[in-house]
Design a protein around this motif. Structure first.
Motif, short mmCIF file in Angstrom:
data_model
loop_
_atom_site.label_atom_id
_atom_site.label_comp_id
_atom_site.label_asym_id
_atom_site.label_seq_id
_atom_site.Cartn_x
_atom_site.Cartn_y
_atom_site.Cartn_z
N UNK A 100 0.83 -1.14 -0.01
CA UNK A 100 -0.04 0.15 -0.03
C UNK A 100 0.96 1.20 0.01
N UNK A 101 2.03 1.41 0.67
CA UNK A 101 2.88 2.54 0.85
C UNK A 101 3.30 2.52 -0.65
N UNK A 102 3.84 1.57 -1.58
CA UNK A 102 4.33 1.78 -2.52
C UNK A 102 3.22 2.17 -3.74
N UNK A 103 2.13 1.63 -3.47
CA UNK A 103 0.96 2.13 -4.20
C UNK A 103 0.61 3.71 -4.19
N UNK A 104 0.70 3.91 -3.06
CA UNK A 104 0.35 5.49 -2.59
C UNK A 104 1.45 6.22 -3.43
N UNK A 105 2.73 5.93 -3.14
CA UNK A 105 3.68 6.53 -3.76
C UNK A 105 3.70 6.62 -5.27
N UNK A 133 16.33 8.55 -12.51
CA UNK A 133 15.60 9.51 -11.57
C UNK A 133 14.52 9.44 -11.05
N UNK A 134 13.65 8.83 -11.63
CA UNK A 134 12.30 8.21 -11.14
C UNK A 134 12.45 6.98 -9.97
N UNK A 135 13.23 6.26 -10.21
CA UNK A 135 13.62 5.19 -9.22
C UNK A 135 14.22 5.75 -8.08
N UNK A 136 15.06 6.81 -8.08
CA UNK A 136 15.69 7.34 -7.15
C UNK A 136 14.63 8.10 -6.05
N UNK A 137 13.77 8.59 -6.62
CA UNK A 137 12.64 9.36 -6.16
C UNK A 137 11.74 8.19 -5.35
N UNK A 138 11.35 7.32 -6.06
CA UNK A 138 10.80 6.27 -5.43
C UNK A 138 11.40 5.66 -4.16
N UNK A 139 12.53 5.30 -4.30
CA UNK A 139 13.56 4.76 -3.31
C UNK A 139 13.38 5.57 -2.11
N UNK A 140 13.85 6.71 -2.28
CA UNK A 140 13.69 7.72 -1.16
C UNK A 140 12.39 8.00 -0.35
N UNK A 141 11.49 7.88 -1.13
CA UNK A 141 10.23 8.18 -0.69
C UNK A 141 9.66 6.87 0.19
N UNK A 142 10.10 5.82 -0.28
CA UNK A 142 9.73 4.49 0.39
C UNK A 142 10.41 4.51 1.78
N UNK A 143 11.54 4.68 1.87
CA UNK A 143 12.53 5.09 2.82
C UNK A 143 12.01 5.87 3.85
N UNK A 144 11.49 7.20 3.25
CA UNK A 144 11.17 8.27 4.25
C UNK A 144 9.62 7.77 4.91
N UNK A 145 8.91 6.82 4.28
CA UNK A 145 7.57 6.46 4.68
C UNK A 145 7.89 5.37 5.92
N UNK A 146 8.78 4.50 5.69
CA UNK A 146 9.12 3.40 6.48
C UNK A 146 9.56 4.35 7.90
#
Length: 208
Positions: free
Chosen positions: A110-115, A158-171
């Motif tokens: 769900x976290x990833x889906x939201x991102x 560049x998109x993957x890096x944003x997704x990665x960082x957003x996932x880490x921040x959410x955790x």
């Protein structure tokens, strides 16, 4: 079961590290359980000074049951577990984690889906896309790779890096960790806190 010469050598080894290479069905579980019993029976270590690690929960359970049967007892203090259960035990003592701090698969999804919805990305199959993202995130984490040096095959770098960082921040916001974090945080903990590293080194005389 009759033990061959190589198995007996592995069981009897006491001082210093030892590497055993053995294929499927060659008696690895038997050797480890026999070795564990030898170390205890001959006074090389107490039960609680031995750590036996394997890859899956089922294998750890089988190993423990084999040892109990071999020792003709119902309980023991030998530490049997998976790599991740050992990592989490260390983190639980250091950071007061509980099972609630381990992210569930449905929450992780769900976290990833939201991102990715927030980023309005274009993809054909959402489930497949998310699965591929998590595979790459796990690869980066598990390799302890610098994110700036990684180029995604799932989406633009560049998109993957944003997704990665957003996932880490959410955790981090939710004080949650995934299975890769267990390894990474243990490595960081032992690298930064020599006193804690020493404590765990002193706890286990033998790691199998």
């Amino acid at each position: 079961m009759q033990l061959n010469e190589a198995q007996q050598a592995a069981i009897r080894h006491v001082d210093g590290p030892m590497l055993v290479i053995a294929g499927p069905g060659s008696g690895k579980t038997l050797v480890i359980t026999e070795r564990t019993r030898m170390l205890i029976d001959e006074g090389h270590a107490r039960e609680d000074e031995i750590l036996v690690i394997t890859f899956t929960k089922a294998a750890a359970g089988e190993m423990k049951n084999r040892f109990l049967k071999l020792s003709n007892t119902e309980t023991c203090r030998v530490n049997f577990g998976t790599f991740h259960s050992v990592f989490f035990t260390i983190l639980r003592h250091a950071y007061r984690y509980t099972a609630d701090n381990i992210i569930r698969d449905d929450i992780k999804y769900q976290f990833m889906k939201n991102i990715i919805h927030h980023m309005q990305l274009d993809y054909e199959d959402e489930k497949e896309f998310i699965g591929e993202l998590f595979s790459e995130i796990s690869l980066v984490k598990g390799s302890r790779m610098d994110l700036s040096n990684y180029y995604s095959i799932t989406c633009p770098a560049d998109i993957f890096k944003i997704i990665y960082r957003e996932y880490e921040k959410t955790l981090q916001r939710n004080r949650l960790i995934d299975f890769d974090d267990m390894m990474i945080q243990c490595h960081q903990l032992f690298s930064e806190r020599e006193d804690i590293l020493k404590l765990w080194q002193n706890k286990f005389k033998y790691i199998l």
